[in-house]
Structures are given as C-alpha cells and as structure tokens.
Design an enzyme around this catalytic site. Structure first.
Site, PDB file in Angstrom:
ATOM      1  N   LYS A 190      13.734  -9.528  18.097  1.00 26.02           N
ATOM      2  CA  LYS A 190      12.802  -8.156  18.352  1.00 26.02           C
ATOM      3  C   LYS A 190      12.280  -8.636  16.365  1.00 26.02           C
ATOM      4  O   LYS A 190      12.526  -9.001  16.035  1.00 26.02           O
ATOM      5  CB  LYS A 190      13.795  -7.047  17.647  1.00 26.02           C
ATOM      6  CG  LYS A 190      14.948  -7.218  16.872  1.00 26.02           C
ATOM      7  CD  LYS A 190      15.591  -5.737  16.155  1.00 26.02           C
ATOM      8  CE  LYS A 190      16.226  -5.337  15.402  1.00 26.02           C
ATOM      9  NZ  LYS A 190      17.678  -4.685  15.789  1.00 26.02           N
ATOM     10  N   TYR A 236      -5.374  -5.822 -11.545  1.00 29.34           N
ATOM     11  CA  TYR A 236      -6.208  -3.809 -11.768  1.00 29.34           C
ATOM     12  C   TYR A 236      -5.054  -3.048 -12.837  1.00 29.34           C
ATOM     13  O   TYR A 236      -3.653  -2.988 -13.256  1.00 29.34           O
ATOM     14  CB  TYR A 236      -5.572  -3.616 -10.554  1.00 29.34           C
ATOM     15  CG  TYR A 236      -6.543  -3.757  -9.144  1.00 29.34           C
ATOM     16  CD1 TYR A 236      -7.408  -3.175  -9.100  1.00 29.34           C
ATOM     17  CD2 TYR A 236      -5.739  -4.737  -8.364  1.00 29.34           C
ATOM     18  CE1 TYR A 236      -8.644  -3.184  -8.369  1.00 29.34           C
ATOM     19  CE2 TYR A 236      -6.298  -4.985  -7.053  1.00 29.34           C
ATOM     20  CZ  TYR A 236      -8.117  -3.752  -7.241  1.00 29.34           C
ATOM     21  OH  TYR A 236      -8.864  -4.584  -6.007  1.00 29.34           O
TER      22      TYR A 236
END
Length: 381
Positions: A45, A272
């Site tokens: 999965k 940033y």
C-alpha cells in the site's frame, strides 16, 4: 524507470534508488521466521511505502509471492493492470457501488463491519472477501460480540470467504502493559476462530501478524503474515533494536543535486525569514529538493547533515518547497550537478532514515510514504 541501465543521472533533479537485492534479502529474512505452511502477503500500500508498488510487486512476484495487500481499490486495480497475478486484498473500505470493479478485477475485499457486509450483499455478484475481526484496536473490523450475525456473514452465498484476520495495535512494544494487551488480542482472535470452526464455518486463511507481529510473536499459527515496513528494511520506530536479529537492509536511498554554489560574507542572511545569519565568510550550495518532495521542513535549524562526495554538509536556513541551502565551506572542488545524499550511503558515510524521523518526531513509515511523486525512482540489483 526499471533499472540503472541507460539512465543519465545528470537528467535527474531528485531521485530515490530502490535496491531490489536488499528487498530480496529482507524477504528471505522474514520467511526464515515462518513455518513451511505460512506464506507472505506483501503489503504494498501507499506505493509500497514510497518504493513503487508496481515494480516492487513485480519483483516480489518473480520471487514467488502470490499474496499482496493494499489500502484501497485503486491501488489494487493499478497492480492488476500492471500484470500482477495472485490475490490482492484491499485492507480498507471500498464503496459498495464499486463491487462490480472488485469482481471484474478479481480483487479481495475486507469486510470492515457487519453493516458493510449486508450492504455488499444487496448488490449483484459473488465477491471474494476476508473478514476482519475487531479484537481491541477499535478501528475497522466486526465486533466479536456479534457472533450470531458474524456467522450469518460467513454463510452468505454472495460472499466467498478467502480469509479471516485481525490487527495487533501494540505489537511493536515490549512493555509489559502492551504485551498483555497484545496477548489479549491474540486470545480473542483464536477464541472466535475456534467458535466459528466448531460451527462448521470455513474461515479461509487466517492472518494476524504484520511486521512487528512477525518478529515479536513468532509462534502464532497462521496461514499468512503481512510484512510492511520490515520488507523495506527499516523499523517503524527510529533506532528500534527489537528488529536487530533480522539484519534488515534498507531498500531506499534518497538523493538530489547541487544547482548553485556561491560565497556569502559574514553577517549575511540565508533563506526565508532570514533565519540563518553567517558568522563568517561561507561557501553555500543550493540543492534541488524541498518539502514538496517530502523532505521534511521540520529538519530546518536543527544542524541536520547531508553527504556530498563523502563529506558532511549542514542544512542552513529554512528548507523551501523545492530547494534547500547547505553550508559546504569544508568541501573542495564542489560543482553544479554533484550528488547530495539525504538517505543512504556515500563513500563510507551514512545518513539513516531513523535520524530524519527522530528529529521530526515521527515514524519511518511516514517519512518514507511522504516522499513525493516528483522524486524519480531508479531500481538497482
């Protein structure tokens, strides 16, 4: 990409290398713990925990694996369309409106509770199913107190019972309280199996153990086991020592490239928010990966390290969506296009996924499955 043949690494912005030899090693280690009658149901999965469900399943199928588990119907259909044969079990919920798809693609569906079973049986067609028993996790599964209704589900002619299973929610812990809870789950599971069999019910193949159930509760009598994270060579919990006896080998390495190299001066800021200020003249480099690729922004400002040409470089400033900035002052002859290793080995150095998960306060399952689709996959043997 199926192998390293004919791959131009210079064309890649960021990539993960999937070592299929290590995958085979891990499978053999798992199989060494099983009795001869017990088989592996490979859990693939979430794109095989970020390793590529189709390629991983094809390779495992070539090694003789004939049972696979996924989370949802679309993951199962992807495998069928790619040529995967054998059983594919959907562990999660599938809308009853898609029963025809389940039948058409020969997919086994988990019965998540009694009402869901009744709704499935209202639609036409006979469906292969595994019935999940809720033994105490209180997630999906039929409550074991509803024994009469449970028996009716097994007897319903629109359901072809392929298996019966449950899930151990604390099998990764060896604390006394958790071991006691797990043992209570195991007892409940086998008691209900016994009741069903004494009622002449064919419960199909029984399975209870996922990764830590396989390693910490080896002696359970089951027909299948469901290895997930250990198949890919790592533990769920960072630096977990309970798996040491398996000698697992990590299957995935994560790498990226240098896009720019420059010099900044003392007191200049980086990134940033200007959250890094240089205390000296520094050589810095920009690497082409960021949090949109699944490399956690939470590693920012933790002096976290990566490897370049066998040398250690430190992440500085905030990790950006698509890039990050490195202090490479100690690395000579660095050039654009050089490889940055974020997980894995580089000339004797090693960065483990455990280190990432520990700093970001999560499990390795999340760190692996968070790697984004922009990060290419390369399969090596």
């Amino acid at each position: 990409m199926n192998s390293t043949e004919n791959i131009n690494y210079e064309d890649l912005r960021a990539y993960r290398e999937i070592n299929l030899s290590n995958l085979k090693h891990n499978l053999l280690q798992i199989e060494s713990l099983l009795n001869n009658n017990c088989k592996v149901m490979a859990v693939v999965k979430a794109d095989a925990y970020g390793h590529g469900a189709v390629e991983v399943s094809k390779y495992l199928q070539s090694l003789g694996i004939m049972h696979f588990a996924v989370a949802c119907i679309d993951e199962a259909i992807e495998l069928r369309k790619a040529g995967i044969v054998g059983e594919i079990l959907v562990l999660g919920y599938t809308p009853t409106s898609r029963k025809k798809d389940l039948i058409y693609y020969n997919i086994s569906q988990t019965i998540v509770d009694i009402n869901y079973a009744k709704e499935l049986c209202e639609n036409e067609g006979i469906l292969d199913v595994h019935i999940k028993l809720d033994t105490g996790m209180n997630r999906l599964g039929t409550k074991i107190e509803d024994i009469e209704e449970l028996i009716e589900i097994y007897k319903n002619e629109k359901l072809n019972i392929k298996g019966t299973f449950s899930h151990l929610s604390r099998a990764d812990s060896l604390l006394e309280e958790d071991v006691n809870f797990t043992n209570s789950q195991i007892d409940k599971f086998y008691k209900i199996i016994d009741i069903l069999e004494k009622s002449n019910i064919d419960v199909g193949k029984i399975h209870l153990q996922s990764s830590y159930g396989i390693t910490n509760y080896k002696n359970l009598k089951c027909d299948l086991v469901r290895p997930g994270i250990i198949l890919y060579g790592v533990s769920s919990i960072p630096y977990d020592k309970t798996l040491d006896e398996l000698s697992l080998k990590p299957v995935l390495s994560l790498k990226t490239k240098i896009a720019s190299v420059k010099v900044i001066h003392e007191s200049e800021t980086v990134g940033y928010g200007n959250n890094f200020t240089s205390n000296r003249d520094m050589k810095i480099a920009v690497a082409t990966i960021g949090y949109a690729d699944g490399y956690p922004r939470g590693l920012s400002r933790y002096d976290f390290k990566v490897l370049i040409n066998g040398h250690v470089a430190k992440i500085i400033g905030n990790i950006c969506m698509d890039q990050m900035i490195l202090d490479v002052s100690n690395i000579e002859n660095l050039k654009i296009g050089d490889t940055v290793t974020l997980i894995g080995e580089d000339k004797g150095g090693y960065i483990s996924i455990d280190a990432i998960s520990e700093v970001t306060n999560t499990i390795n399952n999340e760190t692996l499955t968070a790697i984004g689709k922009r990060v290419s996959k390369i399969y090596i043997k």
